[in-house]
Structure formats: C-alpha cells, structure tokens
Design a protein around this motif. Structure first.
Motif, PDB file in Angstrom:
ATOM      1  N   ARG A 353      28.206  35.359  42.324  1.00  0.00           N
ATOM      2  CA  ARG A 353      28.821  36.689  42.357  1.00  0.00           C
ATOM      3  C   ARG A 353      28.169  37.639  43.383  1.00  0.00           C
ATOM      4  NH1 ARG A 353      30.771  39.756  36.810  1.00  0.00           N
ATOM      5  NH2 ARG A 353      32.379  41.020  37.773  1.00  0.00           N
ATOM      6  N   ALA A 450      34.982  41.715  51.592  1.00  0.00           N
ATOM      7  CA  ALA A 450      35.863  41.142  50.579  1.00  0.00           C
ATOM      8  C   ALA A 450      37.172  40.716  51.217  1.00  0.00           C
ATOM      9  CB  ALA A 450      36.133  42.168  49.470  1.00  0.00           C
ATOM     10  N   GLN A 478      39.698  37.667  35.454  1.00  0.00           N
ATOM     11  CA  GLN A 478      39.789  38.984  36.094  1.00  0.00           C
ATOM     12  C   GLN A 478      40.949  39.837  35.607  1.00  0.00           C
ATOM     13  OE1 GLN A 478      39.562  36.017  37.680  1.00  0.00           O
ATOM     14  NE2 GLN A 478      38.252  36.140  39.483  1.00  0.00           N
ATOM     15  N   SER A 518      36.015  38.483  45.875  1.00  0.00           N
ATOM     16  CA  SER A 518      36.718  39.735  45.556  1.00  0.00           C
ATOM     17  C   SER A 518      38.027  39.862  46.328  1.00  0.00           C
ATOM     18  CB  SER A 518      35.818  40.945  45.845  1.00  0.00           C
ATOM     19  OG  SER A 518      34.692  40.964  45.014  1.00  0.00           O
ATOM     20  N   CYS A 620      36.637  50.991  45.971  1.00  0.00           N
ATOM     21  CA  CYS A 620      37.377  49.759  46.262  1.00  0.00           C
ATOM     22  C   CYS A 620      38.809  50.087  46.679  1.00  0.00           C
ATOM     23  CB  CYS A 620      37.346  48.804  45.086  1.00  0.00           C
ATOM     24  SG  CYS A 620      37.912  49.484  43.515  1.00  0.00           S
ATOM     25  N   GLN A 632      35.264  45.013  35.269  1.00  0.00           N
ATOM     26  CA  GLN A 632      34.559  44.239  36.281  1.00  0.00           C
ATOM     27  C   GLN A 632      33.243  44.913  36.667  1.00  0.00           C
ATOM     28  OE1 GLN A 632      35.601  41.167  38.106  1.00  0.00           O
ATOM     29  NE2 GLN A 632      36.583  41.091  36.118  1.00  0.00           N
ATOM     30  N   SER A 636      29.606  43.086  36.258  1.00  0.00           N
ATOM     31  CA  SER A 636      28.765  42.803  37.418  1.00  0.00           C
ATOM     32  C   SER A 636      27.460  43.591  37.369  1.00  0.00           C
ATOM     33  CB  SER A 636      29.524  43.106  38.715  1.00  0.00           C
ATOM     34  OG  SER A 636      29.905  44.457  38.804  1.00  0.00           O
ATOM     35  N   GLY A 694      38.236  44.822  47.582  1.00  0.00           N
ATOM     36  CA  GLY A 694      37.641  44.019  46.520  1.00  0.00           C
ATOM     37  C   GLY A 694      36.862  44.864  45.539  1.00  0.00           C
ATOM     38  N   GLY A 696      35.233  43.144  42.362  1.00  0.00           N
ATOM     39  CA  GLY A 696      34.627  42.382  41.279  1.00  0.00           C
ATOM     40  C   GLY A 696      33.142  42.127  41.364  1.00  0.00           C
ATOM     41  N   GLU A 697      32.490  42.447  42.483  1.00  0.00           N
ATOM     42  CA  GLU A 697      31.104  42.017  42.663  1.00  0.00           C
ATOM     43  C   GLU A 697      30.132  43.164  42.894  1.00  0.00           C
ATOM     44  OE1 GLU A 697      31.428  37.858  44.869  1.00  0.00           O
ATOM     45  OE2 GLU A 697      32.808  39.299  45.753  1.00  0.00           O
TER      46      GLU A 697
END
Length: 737
Positions: A353, A450, A478, A518, A620, A632, A636, A694, A696-697
């Motif tokens: 990740r 991303a 997700q 992502s 994002c 998310q 993370s 992106g 998610g990270e």
C-alpha cells in the motif's frame, strides 16, 4: 449522485457473513493443496523425499519439481530486465533462496490430510551463507544466482549535483534511514481454486487485484489461448498490493489440477503469509540535502538500496517509484537519485500500500525537518518557503514526472489549524520548562502518484429500466459496487440502485488492467463516466434517426429522451435493440497530495510513544463518495501507524522469520488508535472528465513521517535522534536515556 455519502451496498452482505470468498466455494471432488517449504534461507537443494507423504491417509499426490518437469517459471511482473539470469522456479530446483520457498506440493482430499502429508516430507538442503541486508548483499561475495550479481537493477534519476552547490550551502544535512520490511496481513490471505475444463481449458477463482493479467500469465505459462481460461474474482478480503502478481503457488495449483483432472484449491494460512508470503517496503536510504540560510532547499540527493528478497520478479520496480517521487512537494532545483534493487535471502518483496511513495515521503520529510532544526526555522515555515506554487502547475520534476495540479500550502494550513499547532507549541514549551514527559509535533506534506495505465468501462441500458456497468477494475474491498454505480447514475441522472456493476470476471468483462496504485476511480471511474456519456449520445442518435431530426434537437433527462412532443425512455429503446457504449480511457497519472500533523508524548520511564493527536488533510480531487474515501483514509492511516510504531518482518541471523503468528507480528488494533481528525481540500484532476485522483494509499504515505518527525521533535532538546522505524518502546527508551 457524485459527492453523495452513499452507504456501501456491499456491506450488508459482508457483515452478515454472506460474502463469497475463495475458501467458501464448494465443488464436488475439490482437493486441497499445501506446500512443503524450505526451513533454510539459502542452500543447495539435494532433493525432497515424499514417499511417506504419498502413503499418508487421504493424500492424492505429492510432487516436487523433479516430478513436474513441465512446470513453468514465475513470470516477472513489470521489470523483466531485473529477472534475467535470475529464474524463479515455481518449485525450487537446485537452490533455495529464502526460508519458506516452496519445495513440493501435497494434494489431499482435505486440508487436514494434506498438512499431515506435508509434515512427513523431508528436504535435503546443504546450507550456504546467508545475506539479509540489501547494502551488504550489493557488495557481498555471497551470490544468490551463479553467474549473476546480487544487484538486479541499478538506475539514476535526475542530474548529479555539482560540488559547488554543497560547498556554498549554508547548511548540508546527511542522514541514513531504514524502511523496514512489512507483511501485508490482509484479512484474507492469498487463495486460488482451479478447475480443469473439457477441451483443456481452465476455470480459475482467485483472490486477486488483476484477473486479466493473471489470465494472460497463465495462458503464456501453460501454452493455452487466453479465451480458454476464465478467471473470476469473488469477494476479496484485502490485498494492499500483495495480490497483483502471479505467484509460484498459483502455477503449481494449475499444474496439479490439470494433472489430476479435478479441482484443486490452495488457501494460504496466516503462518504461511508471515513466513513465506511477500513483504513490502525494505529500503536502506542515504540522503543529503543542501539549503540556503533563508531555508530555500538547493539540492537533494537520495541513494536507495532496496531489498527485493530472493527473487526480483515482483518488487524490483518499486524503488523506481520511490526515485521518481523523491522531490516531494518542493521546488528543488537539483534532485539526484541512485537506486539499486538487490536480491537477499528474505522473502520476495512486492508493492505494499503506497508502493514506493511512502518510502520517498519518509526520506524527504524527515530530512526537511532536520534542515529546519539546523537553521532554527519552524518546520511549517520552511515548507511554505519551498512548496511548488499553484501557478507553476503543470510542474516538471527533476526526476521526470509532470505533476498535474496542487495547492500544497493550503493543505498544510488546514492541517495546522485542525491540529491546533500553535497551542501544542505552547504546551511543548511549558513541558520543557517543567520537566514533564516530552511531547513533539511532527509534520508531513506529501505528493503521490496514482492512476497509471488505461482502463475499460462500458454501460448498457436494459429493457427493465436498469443499467449494467462493466469495469476492468477489480475491487478488493474498496467499495466499487457502490461508487462506480454512483458515477454512472450521476451522468445518466437516475437512481444509483438502478445501476449494477460487473467486474472481476474475464468472461464478462472483455479487458481490464485491475485495481492497484490508487487507480480505480481515476481510470475506471472516468472510463465509466465517459461510457455513460456515450450511451446518452448513442440514444440521442437513435431517437433522432427515428424521428428525422438532428441529434442536438433531442433532449435527455433522467433516463428519458424527448424530441418535440415525442418521448421515449432508455428502457424502451433497449427493448428494440441493444443500447450499449464503451470507453477505453488512458489518462496520464495524477498526483494527489496532502498534509499530516502528529502530536506525540514519550513516556520517559517506559519509552512508549503515545500519539495524542493525528490530523490528515488529503486532496484527491473530485470525491465521488466521501464516506468511502474517509474509510480508505482511516484504514491507510492505521497501516501507517503500524509501520511507524509496531510492525516489522524480522529475521534471525540464519534468515528464519521471527514471526509465524500475529502474536509476534504486532498490528495496531482499535485500542491503539489515537484521536484522528480527517479533513480535505479539493483540487480537481485536469486530465479526466471526472476530476478524481487516487485516494486509497494516503495514510500510509503521510502518517509515518509525521509520527517519526514528532518523536524526533520531542527528543531534540536532548540531542538524540529518532530511532529507525518501528519506534518501539525499547528503542525510544534508549533514545530518551
């Protein structure tokens, strides 16, 4: 619908135990596979004795590489050059290169019988010297591959910095950092079930992030046309980068199923995941930074030795991502990076990740704080003086990326406000005067990359008034079942409940790249957005042709098309003929960013680091579903806290993993969560119709440097440096004393 906080529709199924994972699938005659693994980290393999295993009750077959001479090698994922001269056999042949490497497979009527058979197998291995550190391995005489060095790849980014820059700078900071190895520890470990089909085809169910890639790799490995292989991904309990690859176990299970002519399943257990599964991170970093007296950063140099484990096939490209993101959020005139991917006797690494971006952020953010301390400038102010300005975008970095958009200073100001920065600085001064337990405040401003590559999306109207959206992405938790229909519904102006998502099946989705880096919403979501627009255009053209009017004379609203007094619904159009549109979209990478602030307290007697407050401000772009993005973010951040304070995949001197259960591999639980504050800014992605980046990270990137900088800030009056991650109580206790 875009921007609405819609609860995840998949959660109702999952929380009541109705999810359908690989281990839940039931097939008559399905056998279970387990693997005989090496207990030696490096050695010459003389053979594997399997006769006793074959005689065990319930065992169907037991094979080593000698019994399966046709077994293909493991394919490299992205950096094929790093694997040249370093073949990765699916079952070890001749030499083992990490503890846990598969030596043989035992297939039985059930998992219990298979494990009993495995325990009767005996491997004959002559131990060889072990090398566990990437920097040591790069210059070591112990070679893992005869005829090939331990440095699998070596690259440079940016131009070397002239000596005059270092000589004339007001301050030059040098440091070494260690990004420790981590285990992915997804809730569901790796799993695959393979059923041979009439005519030589394969039906594959797998916990995976990229089913079309896996289908391609299996077709190449076994000499089959891709259309003879169907790969389906059921519910997945997390991946974090560890399920994008074609692992050796997958190849062996395919070979076993074909040879036996019956379904065979392998489900990794937690001990395997910790001792033989892939790792993430694992970098030795050496940095040098030059700054002027006013705090302007003049040059930054980063040297990376990345541990890619026994085989470079899945992890050699990750330090390249670190290299290209080395300069972070700053307008630094000179940036030079040298990176080496080095094989060692640890388990192979792969993306985890963040995949290279957390490592880059950790290196530069820790160094920026050190420069600020050396110059006596507040770390927030030093960042302000060096940010890339909003007017400078698109911004070409010295390492070769072009950042799309950003407002880094605003994200930092929001973080400072949300954490109460000035108040904590006053409290810190008070404690330093009174001798109370020290506190520290740490910052991190990050940029990440991303959304690499193209993605497929299609939308079809149905006669019953519903719509089917197909995506080449593949959810591993997700929330695609919720967010992708929101995108389509937002364009079509209909209720999201009317949109059904299909993904993760190579027979139902013609092509796809998958979900990692992502990329899902930026690429997959944008492809669906464009496909939905095309569907409206196609419907308008059809109505125009039927009515003898121009297409721009047809109006569309909420599923209904009107031309003068005549109107017709999408459903009615779909009943007369197929109404379908697709898009393959390949936008450039996006560059999400954010700012994190952490406040910590160190117990001087026990060395325990308590996180008193952690604020995350992430940008994002356009957010489709804030509820999912926040989820998310929380997840993370917890993983980022894990790297900073708890987690490490340790090995003893002989190369044996120290942890085979979660009793020994520490993960943060709900009890360890600090007070978290989530906030956001929104700078749209200018390169996609949706505007998303992106999401998610971010927490894995922003949280560790903020926490480590906070600990360093707390220790600074004593002249002690922060320990390397993880900041365990013992390490901090030594530093405090």
């Amino acid at each position: 619908m875009i921007g609405a906080r819609v609860p995840r529709r998949e959660d109702e199924r999952l929380v009541r135990g109705a999810g359908r994972f690989v281990s839940d699938l039931r097939f008559p005659g399905c056998a279970d596979a387990v693997f005989v693994r090496s207990g030696v980290a490096h050695g010459t393999l003389a053979g594997v004795e399997l006769d006793a295993a074959r005689r065990a009750p319930g065992v169907v077959a037991a094979w080593s590489a000698a019994d399966l001479p046709f077994l293909p090698e493991v394919p490299p994922m992205l950096d094929a050059a790093s694997a040249r001269g370093r073949p990765w056999p699916a079952l070890a042949t001749g030499r083992v290169r990490y503890a846990g490497e598969p030596l043989a497979v035992v297939v039985a009527e059930n998992r219990y019988a298979a494990e009993d058979g495995r325990d009767l197998a005996r491997a004959r291995i002559e131990a060889l010297p072990v090398v566990l550190d990437a920097t040591e391995a790069a210059g070591n005489g112990v070679r893992l591959f005869p005829g090939a060095g331990n440095v699998a790849s070596e690259r440079e980014f940016g131009e070397p910095v002239g000596e005059a820059v270092w000589r004339d700078a007001a301050v030059v900071v040098e440091a070494r950092y260690r990004q420790q190895l981590l285990s992915h520890t997804s809730l569901e470990p790796r799993a695959i079930l393979v059923s041979p089909q009439p005519g030589g085809g394969l039906r594959v169910w797998v916990s995976h992030q990229a089913p079309h890639r896996l289908r391609r790799d299996l077709a190449t490995a076994f000499g089959l046309p891709q259309e003879q292989i169907r790969v389906s991904v059921p519910d997945v309990g997390g991946a974090f980068g560890g399920k994008s690859e074609t692992w050796p176990e997958y190849l062996v299970v395919v070979a076993a199923a074909r040879r036996l002519g019956r379904p065979v399943r392998w489900v990794e257990d937690r001990a395997e995941a910790l001792t033989a599964g892939p790792h993430g991170r694992g970098q030795n970093q050496r940095v040098r930074m030059a700054a002027a007296a006013d705090g302007r950063i003049l040059a930054y140099e980063l040297h990376i030795d990345a541990d890619v484990g026994g085989y470079p096939h899945a992890g050699a490209f990750v330090p390249m991502a670190t290299s290209m993101m080395a300069g972070g959020a700053y307008a630094i005139p000179h940036v030079h990076v040298r990176t080496r991917a080095v094989v060692t006797n640890t388990a192979p690494t792969c993306p985890y990740r963040g995949a290279g971006r957390p490592e880059a952020a950790a290196a530069i953010e820790r160094t920026v704080d050190t420069v600020a301390a050396r110059l006596g400038i507040d770390p927030a102010e030093l960042r302000r003086r060096n940010f890339i300005a909003p007017a400078d975008f698109p911004y070409r970095t010295p390492t070769g990326f072009t950042y799309d958009s950003g407002d880094y200073a605003t994200a930092l100001e929001v973080a400072l406000h949300e954490v109460g920065y000035a108040g904590w600085r006053r409290e810190q001064a008070r404690r330093r005067g009174s001798g109370e337990a020290p506190i520290g405040i740490g910052l991190c401003t990050y940029v990440e990359r991303a959304g690499v590559g193209e993605e497929f999306g299609s939308v079809q109207a149905r006669p019953d008034g519903t719509f089917v959206a197909r995506s080449g992405c593949c959810s591993t938790g997700q929330g695609h079942e919720t967010s992708f229909p929101q995108v389509v519904a937002g364009v079509l102006g209909v209720d999201a409940d009317l949109v059904r998502l299909v993904e993760g099946d190579t027979a139902l989705v013609p092509q796809g790249i998958g979900s990692f880096a992502s990329r899902s919403m930026q690429t997959g979501g944008a492809a669906l957005y464009r496909a939905a627009e095309k569907l409206i255009d196609a419907a308008k053209r059809r109505v125009a042709e039927a009515g003898g009017v121009a297409a721009d004379a047809v109006e569309y609203r909420a599923g209904t098309l009107s031309a003068g007094a005549r109107s017709i619904t999408m459903a009615e159009l779909a009943a007369t003929d197929r109404l379908y549109a697709q898009e393959i979209l390949a936008p450039p990478e996006s560059f999400p960013f954010g700012a994190y602030a952490a406040v910590v307290e160190i117990d001087p007697d026990l060395g325990i680091v308590g996180v008193l407050r952690l604020v995350a401000v992430d940008d994002c772009g356009v957010v489709v579903n804030p509820l999912i993005v926040e989820g998310q973010g929380y997840g993370s951040i917890v993983q980022g806290i894990g790297q900073a304070l708890y987690e490490e995949a340790r090995y003893d001197a002989g190369g044996r993993p120290a942890a085979d259960s979660l009793l020994d591999y520490l993960l943060p639980t709900v009890s360890e969560l600090p007070p978290l504050g989530l906030a956001a800014t929104a700078t749209p992605n200018p390169n996609t119709p949706l505007g998303a980046k992106g999401a998610g990270e971010a927490g894995c990137i922003g949280a560790p440097p903020a926490i480590v900088n906070a600990v360093a800030d707390a220790l600074r009056p004593s002249g002690r440096a922060a320990p390397q991650m993880p900041l365990t109580p013992y390490a901090c206790w030594k530093a405090v004393r």
